[in-house]
Write a protein that holds these residues in place. Structure first.
Motif, PDB file in Angstrom:
ATOM      1  N   ARG A 471       1.341  -1.366   0.396  1.00  0.00           N
ATOM      2  CA  ARG A 471       0.192  -0.183   0.210  1.00  0.00           C
ATOM      3  C   ARG A 471       0.791   1.148   0.042  1.00  0.00           C
ATOM      4  O   ARG A 471       1.712   1.335   0.923  1.00  0.00           O
ATOM      5  N   LEU A 472       0.578   1.960  -1.527  1.00  0.00           N
ATOM      6  CA  LEU A 472       1.668   3.687  -0.882  1.00  0.00           C
ATOM      7  C   LEU A 472       0.346   4.705  -0.308  1.00  0.00           C
ATOM      8  O   LEU A 472      -1.039   5.059  -0.653  1.00  0.00           O
ATOM      9  N   LEU A 503      10.404   0.260  -5.144  1.00  0.00           N
ATOM     10  CA  LEU A 503       9.895   1.138  -5.077  1.00  0.00           C
ATOM     11  C   LEU A 503      10.780   2.608  -5.180  1.00  0.00           C
ATOM     12  O   LEU A 503      10.447   3.473  -5.465  1.00  0.00           O
ATOM     13  N   GLN A 504      12.168   2.465  -5.159  1.00  0.00           N
ATOM     14  CA  GLN A 504      13.160   3.227  -4.192  1.00  0.00           C
ATOM     15  C   GLN A 504      13.000   4.787  -4.094  1.00  0.00           C
ATOM     16  O   GLN A 504      13.193   5.359  -4.225  1.00  0.00           O
ATOM     17  N   LEU A 505      11.916   3.961  -2.423  1.00  0.00           N
ATOM     18  CA  LEU A 505      11.581   4.755  -1.555  1.00  0.00           C
ATOM     19  C   LEU A 505      13.145   4.879  -0.324  1.00  0.00           C
ATOM     20  O   LEU A 505      13.771   3.352  -0.300  1.00  0.00           O
ATOM     21  N   ASP A 545       3.243  -3.661  -8.778  1.00  0.00           N
ATOM     22  CA  ASP A 545       2.265  -4.028  -9.076  1.00  0.00           C
ATOM     23  C   ASP A 545       1.853  -2.433  -8.579  1.00  0.00           C
ATOM     24  O   ASP A 545       1.104  -1.158  -9.350  1.00  0.00           O
ATOM     25  N   ALA A 546       2.209  -2.665  -7.520  1.00  0.00           N
ATOM     26  CA  ALA A 546       2.094  -1.365  -6.781  1.00  0.00           C
ATOM     27  C   ALA A 546       2.480   0.260  -7.306  1.00  0.00           C
ATOM     28  O   ALA A 546       2.081   1.778  -7.713  1.00  0.00           O
ATOM     29  N   ARG A 547       3.962   0.301  -7.550  1.00  0.00           N
ATOM     30  CA  ARG A 547       4.357   0.723  -8.602  1.00  0.00           C
ATOM     31  C   ARG A 547       3.671   1.314 -10.148  1.00  0.00           C
ATOM     32  O   ARG A 547       3.945   2.159 -10.685  1.00  0.00           O
TER      33      ARG A 547
END
Length: 556
Positions: A471-472, A503-505, A545-547
């Protein structure tokens, strides 16, 4: 790798590192709840007996005692494979079998109450040896298992699940052999893995059929699944996992301690904590299956195995839960280790009057291979074959195949491990140190030194189901929903790194939900070396999938 990725391959502090080293991590025994009671188990001093009478009146009258349960007070819930083992039974089947359950306001009062329960037994003859248990006049542990032979097969692996290895032409195989060896070998030490933290659970029953469990297990979601079936599919079970102080697979068999706590909570209306003592952990919990096999093998001068024929006797103790699964995996693994066209290998799972067998740092393969390799070694010795070269030659190669645990033929599509084996032998100095069978590598006075070699192979790292979603949040953080418990390997931190990488977070912007079956999807758990490959694959795909969805929303 460190240059290719931002997080993967780089040493970083674990998410739970400070909590562990400062003692703030909350293991099961650290959890306290309002009005929580403490459970204890009265255990049988006899390996085989019928309970003729139980007087619990004195225990019930002791101040602080809130419940005393015997086989007459509990529902007919059953576990095991198949499900024939009752939570409490009129018959006890090993020294340590549960006779009665007590819940009290303190552990000391619960212990005192156990001493006040008066039990009378009709002593029955026990049987401890697997071959003795198969004799026609042997004591019978269950009416459902005539001759003490447990029903083979495990539906979880599918309708064709592997029960034996039968293929080829045995007569032809032995005719082609240059040498035939025969013998009986055992792998019967049956150790207890003894993780530092003993099995335990905290249960809270809510009428009419709701159960919340705080568990210590490497696969807490599976406790929900197991108890749902044990309780006749009539109870809504929620399992909450926390840090697990070791399992080595053994805590997959925690259904009994969990149901003890659940029954006491149901009887009292209070949360109940029940944690085994170290003595109980040693004497009344999971040990490795005991294996014994009488077999014949045929072998050619070049190390080709032409035939394997034998009966594999597996002592599962007083009941089986995972033994059929271990047999299926063992029958698959042995084909990976030894390429042979002709097999007649028949397992027989047997009940005896000792504590139960189950998962112990491995799953069936070593139990079988460790009793077959000595027999193969006799043939190798007669033919003067180097054991390293034999194992390298016979290990499965690309394009070859085997029947796996689900009874389906698989063609191996992986790499040829021969070069890796050669490199290992070179680093060890095998060819310089190996002097021949029963010939020492070095002699120093009365001391002789030798070398040996073994092999292990598995095919289950990508099996069983793992689910995850990511979840974002609007604040730039991401949350991973996965019912994975931390059992000492740091995997929860690894999964966070995978999400952060996709996600590159910043890693500090990624969190993981608690291991709660109420909010997380299905998770088989980190077992069988599947944690990185199978669970990690689910985590990576969820992050991808979120990305993808985020980019779709942002697209003009």
């Amino acid at each position: 790798m460190a240059n290719k990725y931002r997080f993967i391959g780089k040493a970083m502090p674990r998410m739970d590192a400070s909590e562990i080293v400062t003692g703030k991590a909350r293991f099961l025994n650290d959890i306290k709840q309002a009005d929580m009671l403490y459970g204890k188990v009265l255990r049988s001093p006899h390996p085989h007996a019928l309970i003729t009478k139980i007087d619990k009146s004195k225990a019930e009258a002791l101040p602080g005692v809130k419940a005393v349960l015997t086989w007459e007070d509990v529902p007919d819930w059953k576990g095991g494979t198949p499900r024939y083992t009752r939570i409490l039974d009129r018959k006890v089947r090993y020294v340590g079998d549960a006779v009665a359950l007590v819940a009290a306001t303190t552990q000391e009062i619960a212990k005192e109450a156990l001493r006040m329960i008066n039990v009378k037994y009709e002593i029955l003859p026990p049987v401890f040896d697997v071959e003795e248990a198969l004799k026609p006049d042997a004591p019978q542990l269950y009416d459902e298992f005539p001759g003490n032979v447990v029903t083979p097969g495990v539906p979880f692996f599918g309708p064709k699940n592997l029960k034996e290895v039968i293929m080829g032409d045995m007569e032809k195989g032995f005719e082609e052999a240059d040498v035939i060896t025969e013998g009986t070998f055992g792998y019967e030490n049956i150790p207890n893995p003894l993780p530092p933290e003993p099995p335990g659970a905290i249960a809270l029953w809510e009428e009419p059929n709701k159960l919340t469990l705080w568990v210590s297990n490497q696969a807490s979601y599976m406790d929900k699944i197991t108890l749902f079936h044990v309780m006749g599919r009539k109870v809504e079970v929620r399992s909450i996992g926390g840090p697990c102080g070791g399992s080595f697979g053994s805590k997959f068999m925690s259904w009994q301690v969990q149901t003890y706590a659940a029954l006491l909570s149901r009887a009292t209306g209070k949360p109940v904590k029940l944690v085994f003592t170290k003595e109980e952990h040693l004497a009344a919990f999971t040990v490795r299956p005991s294996s014994r096999m009488r077999a014949r093998v045929g072998m050619k001068k070049d190390g080709t195995v032409t035939a394997v024929s034998g009966t594999w006797l597996i002592d599962t103790g007083y009941y089986s839960m995972t033994t059929q699964s271990q047999v299926a995996v063992g029958c698959g693994e042995v084909q990976i280790m030894v390429r042979c066209l002709n097999w007649d290998l028949k397992p027989v799972i047997v009940c005896t009057n000792r504590n139960a067998s189950g998962i112990v740092r491995g799953f069936g393969g070593q139990e079988l291979k460790c009793i077959l390799i000595p027999l193969l070694s006799l043939a190798m010795e007669k033919l003067e074959i180097d054991p390293f070269e034999f194992l390298k030659k016979n290990y499965v190669k690309p394009g070859e195949g085997y029947v796996w645990r689900d009874g389906i033929w698989y063609t191996y599509r992986g790499v040829d491990y021969s070069p890796a084996m050669d490199k290992g032998a070179e680093a060890f100095g095998w060819r310089q140190k190996w002097k021949g069978w029963l010939t020492p590598t070095a002699i120093n006075g009365s001391k002789q030194r030798g070398v040996g070699v073994g092999v292990h192979g598995n095919a289950d790292i990508g099996e069983d189901a793992s689910e995850a979603y990511v979840r974002l949040h609007p604040d730039g953080t991401a949350m991973l929903f996965s019912c994975v418990t931390e059992h000492g390997t740091g995997q929860r931190s690894n999964y966070a790194k995978m999400v952060a990488e996709v996600l590159q977070l910043p890693l500090t912007n990624v969190s993981i939900t608690p291991s709660d079956s109420l909010i997380n999807p299905y998770e088989f758990g980190p077992a069988g070396s599947r944690g990185t490959y199978a669970i990690g694959s689910a985590v990576i795909r969820a992050a991808e999938d979120a990305r993808k969805k985020l980019f779709e929303l942002m697209a003009p």
